[in-house]
Design an enzyme around this catalytic site. Sequence first.
Site, short mmCIF file in Angstrom:
data_model
loop_
_atom_site.label_atom_id
_atom_site.label_comp_id
_atom_site.label_asym_id
_atom_site.label_seq_id
_atom_site.Cartn_x
_atom_site.Cartn_y
_atom_site.Cartn_z
N CYS A 80 48.76 40.55 46.83
CA CYS A 80 49.75 41.41 47.47
C CYS A 80 49.19 42.82 47.57
O CYS A 80 48.58 43.33 46.63
CB CYS A 80 51.08 41.47 46.74
N ASN A 87 53.84 43.95 43.38
CA ASN A 87 52.68 43.08 43.25
C ASN A 87 52.65 42.61 41.80
O ASN A 87 52.71 43.45 40.90
CB ASN A 87 51.41 43.87 43.59
N GLY A 88 52.58 41.31 41.58
CA GLY A 88 52.56 40.79 40.21
C GLY A 88 53.65 39.76 40.01
O GLY A 88 54.20 39.22 40.97
N LYS A 143 31.43 29.02 48.58
CA LYS A 143 31.37 29.73 49.88
C LYS A 143 31.80 28.81 51.02
O LYS A 143 32.59 29.19 51.86
CB LYS A 143 29.94 30.22 50.17
N GLU A 160 35.65 27.71 50.78
CA GLU A 160 36.73 28.69 50.98
C GLU A 160 36.83 29.18 52.42
O GLU A 160 37.93 29.52 52.85
CB GLU A 160 36.64 29.86 49.99
O1 M6R Z 1 37.01 40.53 42.06
P1 M6R Z 1 36.33 39.47 41.25
O2 M6R Z 1 34.85 39.49 41.39
O3 M6R Z 1 36.74 39.51 39.79
O4 M6R Z 1 36.86 38.11 41.83
C1 M6R Z 1 36.53 36.88 41.23
C2 M6R Z 1 36.85 35.72 42.15
O5 M6R Z 1 38.21 35.70 42.45
C3 M6R Z 1 36.04 35.80 43.46
O6 M6R Z 1 34.67 35.85 43.21
C4 M6R Z 1 36.35 34.60 44.35
O7 M6R Z 1 35.88 33.43 43.78
C5 M6R Z 1 35.77 34.81 45.75
N1 M6R Z 1 36.75 34.54 46.74
C6 M6R Z 1 34.64 33.91 46.06
O8 M6R Z 1 34.06 34.21 47.28
#
Ligand code: M6R
Length: 592
Positions: A2, A100-101, A474, A477
């Site tokens: 959010c 948000n949360g 990759k 997603e």
């Molecule tokens: O902001 P962060 O690096 O902590 O996020 C971790 C994961 O949520 C993030 O790497 C996620 O897996 C990506 N969408 C992958 O591309």
Amino acid sequence: MCGIFGYIGERKNAGSIVIRGLKNLEYRGYDSWGIAMRLLDGSMRMAKDIGKIGAVDDKDFAQPCSLAIAHSRWATHGGVTRDNAHPHFSCDGRIAVVHNGIIENFEELRSELESKGHTFASQTDTEIIPHLVEELLKQKGMTLAEAVRSACKRFMGRFAILVLDRQLMSLVAARTGSPLIVGVGDGECFIASDIPAFLEYTRTVEYLDDGEMVTVEGGKIRFQNIQTGEEREKRLVTIDWTVADTGKGEYEHYMLKEIMDQKETIQRAVHQDDEHILQVAKSIETCLGCILSACGTAGKVCMAADYFFSVVAKRHVNFVTASEFPIYHHFLKPESLIIVVSQSGETADVLEAMKVAKQSGSKVLAIVNTEGSSIARAADYTLLINAGPERAVASTKAATGQMAVLLLIAHAVAGKLNAGRTLLLETGGLINDMLNPRYIEHIEGIAKKICKHDNMYIIGKGWNYPMALESAIKIQEVSYIHAEGFAAGELKHGPIALIEEGTPCVALLGNDEFTSDILSNIMELKARGALIIAVSPVRHTAFDLWIKVPDAASAQPIVNIIPIQILAYLLAVLRGKDPDMPRNLAKSVTVK
Ligand code: M6R
């Protein structure tokens, strides 16, 4: 998850400002959107709908207005409906809230408020907030700020909220767990989940810490502790991101722009203070147990770092996925060192892991991309990867920047800091050469051959094994192809049963001691009909399709993941998907 954004000040186009700014936070959530504006005549205008904020025209909100709040949602409680979209309102329509949360005890609060006659219009946890504030404001002498503070003291869970009162020219915000940053302009104030919302107007910020609230009224900004009401002094910080850094540049999508940014970001990642890196290296050498922790792509980076420390520095470190980290609290000591890695610096599971580490007295080093983020501020030591804002949901340049910093540290632990820096600077140059239009066209040809397949598999050995896992993330997603990564040697223990005639299998190779083993695994796949797509510095006859990468020694995983990022991007585009905003996801995962 959010995005929230509020404006209060002297401009008369607050509605357009918050809608435009919110578009820059769309990576945080994009299933529905909404806005509440206190118009100059004292009336309230509200609009909300399902769909992406990106499709909304900010000119539709150009009515004279100097106070507005807006929200872009990633649904948690309550489906994706117009009623569940924020803002939510009190019964009398006076109080508007964006959030948000998650308010974990919302059911109990909702029953209490219903018994007092409040009626609810949504299934969200958020809606209890305006009703509770409305209820508290009934008390004699209660100000909006005090009502918000009292309400927040009753919430369990994580929240960042913006509260607007139709009767007042004031904006109140509070946070516990979820991020909020105050952008300070001349006679105006911006409060947002993330900096890109207001970068167009100011680069001067004040960070709201956990458990704090802020009231902006009459040109004054007042920070308070939520529990005690005690006032807090804040330091103005100038951030060095620019509007240009947050744009798409010449590219159609942020994901492609950020892949291309890797021409420079490896060099920027290794631009670190030697003293600082040597201190970190010393902490790793002297600590009693070093654990790496992160989520998603950053987690796969940590797994690659396990190999960096093992191969380059002959030092054992463990990786534990952040969401599983609390289970390991028995092994934490004051002498332990926990290294957390995060692009956003706001990932809830990582913050929770840090909390657990701190409870045991362990020290925490954070490797982040976002300066001033919650993780950066909660850590004992911080290293920035200097990749610039990453806006596509799929992490690309942040991942390679994180690997570069960790490989540099591994070299420092081995007493070879200069050699590590030289290797990484050279690798940056090789990546710059690699990212040319012909290279992308070659990968596009491969993407066209496989884009109609429903399944694909990726294998790697050694430090290419975590890259096989990262490749799968990759591809999944952004293209929604079912992709799975395996340690190449594991194939024969089960996954090889999945291979059919023509199944695309990607093999990640280096020019290293693992090559002969993985070539045997490739032959096993080929014997069962797999189409072998190899990412490798050297060509072998077993490959059906070859994506050449430079030979980069221990930086090979950094180099090898880049063609896969391009492949994933092209698969998404060829399959008609939006690579920047994949379904069900959000860039910054601030819920557990
Ligand atoms: O902001 P962060 O690096 O902590 O996020 C971790 C994961 O949520 C993030 O790497 C996620 O897996 C990506 N969408 C992958 O591309």
